[in-house]
Design a protein around this motif. Structure first.
Motif, short mmCIF file in Angstrom:
data_model
loop_
_atom_site.label_atom_id
_atom_site.label_comp_id
_atom_site.label_asym_id
_atom_site.label_seq_id
_atom_site.Cartn_x
_atom_site.Cartn_y
_atom_site.Cartn_z
N LEU A 113 0.85 -1.18 0.00
CA LEU A 113 0.00 0.00 0.00
C LEU A 113 0.89 1.23 0.00
O LEU A 113 1.72 1.42 0.89
N LEU A 114 0.72 2.07 -1.03
CA LEU A 114 1.43 3.36 -1.09
C LEU A 114 0.49 4.42 -0.52
O LEU A 114 -0.59 4.66 -1.06
N ALA A 115 0.88 5.04 0.58
CA ALA A 115 0.03 6.03 1.26
C ALA A 115 0.70 7.40 1.16
O ALA A 115 1.67 7.67 1.86
N ASP A 116 0.17 8.26 0.27
CA ASP A 116 0.77 9.56 0.02
C ASP A 116 0.08 10.62 0.87
O ASP A 116 -1.02 11.07 0.56
N GLU A 117 0.73 11.03 1.95
CA GLU A 117 0.18 12.03 2.88
C GLU A 117 -1.28 11.71 3.21
O GLU A 117 -2.18 12.53 2.99
N PRO A 118 -1.56 10.51 3.74
CA PRO A 118 -2.96 10.08 3.89
C PRO A 118 -3.74 10.83 4.95
O PRO A 118 -4.95 10.68 5.03
N GLU A 165 -4.10 4.26 12.97
CA GLU A 165 -4.29 3.06 13.77
C GLU A 165 -4.99 1.99 12.93
O GLU A 165 -4.69 0.80 13.01
N LEU A 166 -5.96 2.44 12.12
CA LEU A 166 -6.67 1.53 11.22
C LEU A 166 -5.71 0.86 10.24
O LEU A 166 -5.74 -0.36 10.05
N LEU A 167 -4.84 1.66 9.63
CA LEU A 167 -3.87 1.11 8.68
C LEU A 167 -2.96 0.10 9.36
O LEU A 167 -2.63 -0.95 8.79
N ARG A 168 -2.55 0.39 10.60
CA ARG A 168 -1.67 -0.52 11.31
C ARG A 168 -2.40 -1.84 11.64
O ARG A 168 -1.82 -2.93 11.50
N GLU A 169 -3.67 -1.72 12.04
CA GLU A 169 -4.45 -2.93 12.33
C GLU A 169 -4.62 -3.79 11.07
O GLU A 169 -4.48 -5.02 11.11
N LEU A 170 -4.96 -3.12 9.95
CA LEU A 170 -5.15 -3.85 8.70
C LEU A 170 -3.84 -4.47 8.22
O LEU A 170 -3.83 -5.57 7.67
N GLN A 171 -2.75 -3.76 8.44
CA GLN A 171 -1.44 -4.29 8.07
C GLN A 171 -1.15 -5.58 8.83
O GLN A 171 -0.69 -6.57 8.25
N GLN A 172 -1.43 -5.56 10.13
CA GLN A 172 -1.19 -6.75 10.95
C GLN A 172 -2.13 -7.89 10.56
O GLN A 172 -1.76 -9.06 10.61
N LYS A 173 -3.35 -7.53 10.13
CA LYS A 173 -4.35 -8.54 9.80
C LYS A 173 -4.04 -9.23 8.47
O LYS A 173 -4.15 -10.45 8.36
N VAL A 174 -3.66 -8.47 7.44
CA VAL A 174 -3.45 -9.05 6.11
C VAL A 174 -1.98 -9.14 5.72
O VAL A 174 -1.64 -9.68 4.67
N GLY A 175 -1.08 -8.58 6.57
CA GLY A 175 0.36 -8.72 6.32
C GLY A 175 0.91 -7.88 5.18
O GLY A 175 1.96 -8.21 4.61
N MET A 176 0.24 -6.80 4.83
CA MET A 176 0.73 -5.98 3.71
C MET A 176 1.86 -5.06 4.14
O MET A 176 2.04 -4.76 5.33
N SER A 177 2.63 -4.60 3.17
CA SER A 177 3.69 -3.63 3.39
C SER A 177 3.16 -2.24 3.08
O SER A 177 2.32 -2.08 2.19
N ILE A 178 3.66 -1.24 3.79
CA ILE A 178 3.19 0.13 3.57
C ILE A 178 4.38 1.04 3.28
O ILE A 178 5.36 1.05 4.02
N LEU A 179 4.27 1.77 2.18
CA LEU A 179 5.23 2.82 1.87
C LEU A 179 4.53 4.14 2.17
O LEU A 179 3.61 4.55 1.46
N LEU A 180 4.92 4.79 3.25
CA LEU A 180 4.25 5.98 3.76
C LEU A 180 5.01 7.23 3.34
O LEU A 180 6.19 7.39 3.68
#
Length: 541
Positions: free
Chosen positions: A184-189, A203-218
């Motif tokens: 997930l690329l998050a540009d100034e979300p 917090e939502l993004l962090r929870e979803l990240q832990q749930k589905v294991g995705m990587s985030i480029l913030l």
């Protein structure tokens, strides 16, 4: 410079010696220069830096979203070992929105105003999974529940304009997560969001990240967000990657001078000193703003919506009244009522004069004494007027006795005071940076030597270092001219650095009021405590 992180895992995304240049037919601009970094599975990597540093360009390159006619890529972007920059458009479509998704900075302009929430989220499922409308609907409802949209079934039929900023951003996240992407690329979300909504989204993004294991480029310029949510960080400036490492390493032991400057750019310091004998400039008593609700066959007033209720404040010459609260709390409405841009009930005194008892003609001489600086430094300046014309316009109206030469001298003097070269006065707003445009807006307000200035989110659109410079400028001008400020902001760190008094608004009501330092040190209302916890990582001292 390559990001150094000890990992047993292989990177899911590798950026190797990336250079990105744009050619408009006249000149070539090097936006990213020989940058390298790695994003690991299930981790968050933050790209930080000021506007124009190359953060967004680097991220957009990962999806080949730049115009092909004007962009030139050098280097590699490897996704699971495959070089994205070598893929054709058909191959990229299989990746975009499916394997790699993106949340854009401004949800209002990213969402189609003509389509419902359901249609926009379901479109991703139609394209990548081949689902029909009936098949997609349960998944859309599930996604809206996942991102915390209240009453998701009813929200299916809503259009973007019917939702708040936080809700629109949640819809964007639902779209991005529809196919459970790997990255997930998050540009100034969260840039345009209130601190409490900002915290909820992250917090939502962090929870979803832990749930589905995705990587985030913030991608962000807010180092507070990076400190709390990122595993690693890369610092960029003018297209160069200057420093990288784990978040702990970079924050605890920054190596590059620019990184140290960024970390030290958080608003700090105390408000300017106010003389104990300073006279009262502004006083309101039971100020209220109500908007009529009309309906029926004859469109008659059926009820009233109370936007601001029973506000009583007293502000001395040279003081700053900080006004905080979430979107819709009544901050801007209150200030517009005080300077008589909106009708209101209750008493408003500027000095010894009752403004609320004056009609528009009687108010004209007092307009010079009340000025406003708006949130958007570009939208508030006419693109068809030069800087000279913009700044001197108030003088032409309120001081008609001045000739052109006197007005020009006044503009030159005020430009020097706000830290701009007077030689730029014949240029136009589009030729200046955001910080420079805000200085121009401040110059336009201060040139009339007003008694009261409303500052409506004057630093929210600016990078931290520029924000700090503008804040220092406002303090200097306040100290020199004994200016009185009404300072609206959702950035509590900025408010803390400039305010003498503080009021906290919630749905039009003052829930807490007092000396700013006391409120920050020991908030008593639960809502104020919630705002403080969302804005500060430790109890503010």
């Amino acid at each position: 410079m390559t990001q150094e992180i000890k990992q047993n895992l292989q990177p899911i995304l590798q950026v190797k010696n990336l250079s990105v240049a744009f050619n408009n037919g006249v000149e070539t601009t090097q936006a990213v220069k020989d940058s390298s970094f790695n994003l690991y599975p299930g981790k968050t990597l933050a790209l930080v830096g000021e506007s124009g540093s190359g953060k967004s360009v680097s991220a957009l390159s990962s999806l080949q979203l730049h115009p092909k006619s004007s962009v030139n890529y050098q280097g590699e972007i490897l996704f699971e070992g495959q070089n994205i920059l070598k893929l054709n458009e058909l191959e990229m479509r299989a990746i975009r929105g499916n394997r790699i998704s993106m949340i854009f900075q401004e949800p209002m302009t990213s969402l189609n105003p003509l389509h419902t929430v359901e249609k926009q989220i379901a479109e991703v499922l139609y394209l990548h999974d081949g689902l029909k409308k009936a098949q997609a609907r349960p998944r859309v409802i599930e996604l809206l529940e996942l991102v915390g949209i209240p009453d998701p079934v009813q929200s299916l039929k809503k259009y973007p304009h019917q939702m708040s900023g936080g809700q629109k951003q949640r819809v964007m996240i639902a779209m991005a997560l529809a196919n459970e992407p790997d990255i997930l690329l998050a540009d100034e979300p969260t840039t345009a969001l209130d601190v409490t909504i900002q915290k909820q989204i992250l917090e939502l993004l962090r929870e979803l990240q832990q749930k589905v294991g995705m990587s985030i480029l913030l991608i962000t310029h807010d180092l507070n967000i990076v400190h709390r949510y990122a595993d690693s960080v890369c610092v960029m400036r003018h297209g160069d990657l200057l420093e990288s490492g784990t978040t702990e390493q970079v924050f605890d032991n920054p190596q590059h001078e620019y990184t140290q400057t960024l970390l030290n750019a958080n608003p700090k310091g105390a408000p300017v000193t106010v003389e104990p004998s300073a006279p009262e400039i502004l006083c309101t008593d039971d100020l209220a703003v109500r908007f009529p609700i009309k309906g029926g066959i004859f469109n008659r007033v059926q009820d009233y919506f109370t936007a601001v209720s029973n506000v009583s404040v007293s502000v001395k010459q040279g003081e700053t009244l900080g006004i905080v609260g979430e979107s819709g709390s009544g901050k801007t409405t209150l200030c517009h009522a005080i300077i008589r841009l909106l009708g209101s009930e209750g008493s408003i005194k500027l000095g010894q004069e009752r403004l609320d008892q004056m009609n528009q003609k009687q108010l004209l001489p007092f307009r010079k004494k009340m000025q406003i600086v708006f949130q958007d430094p570009y939208g508030s300046l006419s693109p068809r007027m030069s800087i000279q014309e913009i700044i001197e316009e108030g003088l032409e109206i309120h001081e008609p006795q001045l000739d052109a030469q006197a007005r020009e001298k006044a503009v030159i003097d005020i430009l020097e005071e706000v830290g701009l070269n007077p030689n730029v006065r014949n240029r136009y707003p589009h030729e200046f940076s955001g910080g420079q445009r805000q200085r121009i807006a401040i110059a336009r307000a201060v040139i009339l030597k007003p008694e009261l200035i409303v500052l409506d989110e004057p630093t929210s659109a600016l990078d931290r270092t520029v924000q700090s410079q503008v804040l220092d400028l406002l303090k200097d001008l306040q100290s020199k001219y004994k200016l009185t400020y009404l300072f609206i902001s959702h950035d509590l760190a900025v408010v803390k650095a400039i305010s003498h008094q503080l009021i906290v608004l919630k749905q039009g009501d003052i829930v807490e009021q007092g000396i700013a330092k006391d409120v920050f040190n020991a908030p008593s209302h639960e809502y104020t405590k919630t705002l403080m916890e969302a804005a500060f990582y430790e109890t503010p001292a």
